[in-house]
Design a protein around this motif. Sequence first.
Motif, PDB file in Angstrom:
ATOM      1  N   ARG A 130       0.857   5.505   0.305  1.00 19.66           N
ATOM      2  CA  ARG A 130       0.042   6.628   0.809  1.00 19.66           C
ATOM      3  C   ARG A 130       0.749   7.928   0.515  1.00 19.66           C
ATOM      4  O   ARG A 130       1.907   8.099   0.880  1.00 19.66           O
ATOM      5  CB  ARG A 130      -0.100   6.451   2.310  1.00 19.66           C
ATOM      6  CG  ARG A 130      -1.339   7.051   2.890  1.00 19.66           C
ATOM      7  CD  ARG A 130      -1.275   6.948   4.366  1.00 19.66           C
ATOM      8  NE  ARG A 130      -1.795   5.699   4.866  1.00 19.66           N
ATOM      9  CZ  ARG A 130      -1.438   5.152   6.026  1.00 19.66           C
ATOM     10  NH1 ARG A 130      -0.527   5.729   6.749  1.00 19.66           N
ATOM     11  NH2 ARG A 130      -1.973   4.035   6.423  1.00 19.66           N
TER      12      ARG A 130
ATOM     13  N   ASN B  97      -5.439   8.388   7.806  1.00 22.40           N
ATOM     14  CA  ASN B  97      -4.892   7.141   7.268  1.00 22.40           C
ATOM     15  C   ASN B  97      -5.826   5.971   7.465  1.00 22.40           C
ATOM     16  O   ASN B  97      -5.957   5.111   6.599  1.00 22.40           O
ATOM     17  CB  ASN B  97      -3.546   6.836   7.941  1.00 22.40           C
ATOM     18  CG  ASN B  97      -2.456   7.734   7.417  1.00 22.40           C
ATOM     19  OD1 ASN B  97      -2.621   8.351   6.373  1.00 22.40           O
ATOM     20  ND2 ASN B  97      -1.368   7.824   8.147  1.00 22.40           N
TER      21      ASN B  97
ATOM     22  N   LYS C  42       0.854  -1.191   0.000  1.00 23.39           N
ATOM     23  CA  LYS C  42       0.000   0.000   0.000  1.00 23.39           C
ATOM     24  C   LYS C  42       0.884   1.233   0.000  1.00 23.39           C
ATOM     25  O   LYS C  42       1.897   1.294   0.697  1.00 23.39           O
ATOM     26  CB  LYS C  42      -0.885  -0.001   1.239  1.00 23.39           C
ATOM     27  CG  LYS C  42      -1.834   1.184   1.255  1.00 23.39           C
ATOM     28  CD  LYS C  42      -2.944   1.021   2.287  1.00 23.39           C
ATOM     29  CE  LYS C  42      -3.894   2.200   2.206  1.00 23.39           C
ATOM     30  NZ  LYS C  42      -4.961   2.142   3.189  1.00 23.39           N
TER      31      LYS C  42
ATOM     32  N   SER D 155      -4.317   7.140  -1.609  1.00 23.25           N
ATOM     33  CA  SER D 155      -3.593   5.901  -1.307  1.00 23.25           C
ATOM     34  C   SER D 155      -4.043   4.832  -2.285  1.00 23.25           C
ATOM     35  O   SER D 155      -5.143   4.904  -2.826  1.00 23.25           O
ATOM     36  CB  SER D 155      -3.863   5.469   0.128  1.00 23.25           C
ATOM     37  OG  SER D 155      -5.187   5.029   0.263  1.00 23.25           O
TER      38      SER D 155
ATOM     39  N   GLU E 267       4.529   7.414   1.669  1.00 24.26           N
ATOM     40  CA  GLU E 267       4.787   6.249   2.505  1.00 24.26           C
ATOM     41  C   GLU E 267       4.529   4.980   1.742  1.00 24.26           C
ATOM     42  O   GLU E 267       3.496   4.844   1.084  1.00 24.26           O
ATOM     43  CB  GLU E 267       3.843   6.241   3.716  1.00 24.26           C
ATOM     44  CG  GLU E 267       4.107   7.318   4.717  1.00 24.26           C
ATOM     45  CD  GLU E 267       3.008   7.297   5.766  1.00 24.26           C
ATOM     46  OE1 GLU E 267       2.073   8.094   5.666  1.00 24.26           O
ATOM     47  OE2 GLU E 267       3.073   6.445   6.665  1.00 24.26           O
TER      48      GLU E 267
ATOM     49  N   ASP F 242      -8.880   6.560   5.156  1.00 23.69           N
ATOM     50  CA  ASP F 242      -8.561   6.981   3.789  1.00 23.69           C
ATOM     51  C   ASP F 242      -9.321   8.219   3.373  1.00 23.69           C
ATOM     52  O   ASP F 242      -9.837   8.329   2.264  1.00 23.69           O
ATOM     53  CB  ASP F 242      -8.837   5.848   2.785  1.00 23.69           C
ATOM     54  CG  ASP F 242      -7.679   4.881   2.759  1.00 23.69           C
ATOM     55  OD1 ASP F 242      -7.909   3.678   2.564  1.00 23.69           O
ATOM     56  OD2 ASP F 242      -6.531   5.338   2.953  1.00 23.69           O
TER      57      ASP F 242
ATOM     58  N   THR G 261      -7.754   5.774  -3.530  1.00 26.31           N
ATOM     59  CA  THR G 261      -8.743   6.494  -2.722  1.00 26.31           C
ATOM     60  C   THR G 261      -8.474   7.989  -2.799  1.00 26.31           C
ATOM     61  O   THR G 261      -7.476   8.447  -3.369  1.00 26.31           O
ATOM     62  CB  THR G 261      -8.654   6.061  -1.255  1.00 26.31           C
ATOM     63  OG1 THR G 261      -7.358   6.438  -0.773  1.00 26.31           O
ATOM     64  CG2 THR G 261      -8.825   4.567  -1.115  1.00 26.31           C
TER      65      THR G 261
END
Lengths: 251, 609
Positions: free
Chosen positions: A57, B336, A55, A111, A153, B339, A107
């Motif tokens: 971000r 986070n 994932k 992310s 990230e 989201d 999203t």
Amino acid sequence: MSPSRKILWAPNPSFLEAGKSTIKVLADGRFSVWHRKGVTMSWMGPREDAENAFKVRLSLRTALGDKAYAWDTNEEYLFKAMVAFSMRRVPNREGTEISHVLLCNVTQRVSFWFVVTDPSRNHTLPAVEVQSAIRMNRNRINNAFFLNDQTLEFLRIPATLAPPTDPSVPIWIIIFGVIFCIVIVATMLLILSGIRQHRRKNKGPSEMEDTEDKWENTVKIENGIPCDPLDMKGGHVNDAFVTEDERLTPL
Amino acid sequence: MDEARPLWATPLQFVFACISYAVGLGNVWRFPYLCQMYGGGSFLVPYIIMLTVEGMPLLYLELAVGQRMRQGSIGAWRTINPYLSGVGVASVVVSFFLSMYYNVINAWAFWYLFHSFQDPLPWSVCPLNGNRTGYDEECEKASSTQYFWYRKTLNISPSIQESGAVQWEPALCLILAWLLVYLCILRGTESTGKVVYFTALLPYCVLIVYLVRGLTLHGATNGLAYMFTPKSGIPTRGSPALSLLAFQMEQLANPKAWINAATQIFFSLGLGFGSLIAFASYNEPSNNCQKHAVIVSIINSSTSIFASVVTFSIYGFKATFNYESCLNKVILLLTNSFDLEDGFLTVSNLEEVKSYLASAYPSKYSEVFPQIKNCSLESELETAVQGTGLAFIVYTEAIKNMEVSQLWSVLYFFMLLMLGIGSMLGNTAAILTPLTDSKVISSYLPKEAISGLVCLVSCAIGLVFTMEAGNYWFDIFNDYAATLPLLLIVLVEAAAVCYLYGLRRFESDLKAMTGHALNWYWKAMWGGVSPLLIISLFVFYLSDYIITGTLQYQAWDASQGQLVTKDYPPYALAIIGLLVASSTMCIPLGALGTFIVRRLKRRDTASVA
């Protein structure tokens, strides 16, 4: 992406409630994920692939403020290019193309998840390889997007932190040395001048005695007559008056 | 005496010497803490009352004694009454203990000063761990400023029993600090008189610069408002102004506020160490020490209040900064986990979004909820600290967040150094003046050699405080070496001047010396009020120590990254007892010694005749 090639993965149970995507569990234990926004499609495939996905971000507004650019498909293309570039630097994977990098579930955050497949597009590359490739080229990837380790990230790929620069001689010792020397020099100067003052004071009384002797040697003369009648140099001594013995009355 | 007694070049030097001695680190790191604990504005009432009733009279008494007797503490008290030579010796012993541990603070100030010339400041970032994937564990659990203080500066051991080795870096700084002190006192009043211009004036320059900077910092007003508002939960019925007034009235009735005000005035002025007597002994006999006593005590108290305004604006800045970082961490966590769009969650809509998320995604929210910290500005402000913790942890934390932090850091530690060196000059003067006055010693050794010996011995013993457990020993000395003995010494001094020497006799001495008559106010204070106050303080402290039973200390636990409370081992308790006893016992032993010597002399003359 052709609908016939759907690779499946359900990496994060939170998808079930995110409200933006729906997950259907199929009879053979596989999942399917549809993203409401329709930006990318999800795939269906073996579950082991879930471990090889990472994932990512991005925090564009935190990093760039007003200058933040919008995350669109062109940026995604650049991202895929950077990942492919990183993989191409791994010894066995020079043939990695941009089309081998698959992005999923972008999203609003921003992310998304990505996997890198092998040229046959049947399997995904092992996580360890992808991890080491990204770690080696993290700086290039960050710079391509004007971000840093905190704002771009890669979850499960820890960044190698830059060690603080250590000069060969710590700075504090240099400053300490300078001030130490100044204080020592000043102390020595003060002590030496103090010793000199002491010596001058000790010489002072002895010099006083010398000058008094000189005065005694010069004869004081007033009105032409020597002042000191007992001075043997001028005149005669009258013995009748000079009797040392009788100066003091006996007990 | 073969030579005339050295004098201050101008009376201004004397005033500056007293100011630089009295205005020390306690004004900066103890008074703001007390102010906050006891209601801010309302603490000023007992403080000012104690200043006029206790501080000024006792200060005037010591200056007058020194100026009249023109000798250090031992000689002065011996002249007042031969049985009181023990009082002077007790003062010298307490000053010796104080100078041993006080200069370690200057060593730490030097350490931080030398480390301020780096970018970034070493206490603003945590060092990396072994494989460079994260930060050092101890530093993560504590904060980077605490890590730098406890690990890099002190290299503190987990308890007082584990002494560890002498750390060479603080030891070097300690040697430098003693060399600097030696340089300043080398020539007696000649060199001290010039140094005190700097040590008295420079801290004010820095404080003014800091005041301007502090008041313009973001969040400074939060700290200043906190200083003057109620702390405990008083039900705010009616107007907040009324409840504020009620709280302040309540604090006035709290005996602890009065006791702490009296204690603070007493120790802040540095009474009983013999430094004031030593400084005053170098005065012209006709000097108007009454005026100087009033000036010095007023300046000392105003500096405390001024420093606490600066400290509270810095507190406010630090607390606001931490509060906002805490909020940002919560925002990041929620962004986070759910989201959400980056930048959507802000401080203003945080609460509404939280309640929305709690209702819309209950199970997910309950997963995240334990990690959400409750950020509160009050709890950040409430971390009131005093002592070395304030100076080296809280202030450095605020400084690292300022712009051009190297400049502010250098200024701040330079000010701490000036304050510390100024007080050290007074402490060493208290030890050296009796030694140089004594004909026996000064006939063998010149003044420079005596000063050098005293500095060397203090430095050698002070190396104990640079060991790994050194900070624990420092706390022992700081808490116990001077508190009780000083109260006793000053009590005996006041009683001796009033009742042994005679208040009338002293009054006529002063009148002959200065030309001014003694105001009735001073006589009333010296004779009655001040000794009574000291007796009550003494009784309070004694009963406090007895009631608490075992004494405890704060030890740094590296694994948890915070302070834990531990009991002192028996040998540490024995040393505490020895510290207190060695100075207080001098008083009766001195009287006993004089008594025995006199008896022997009387027997000798009787046998001869």
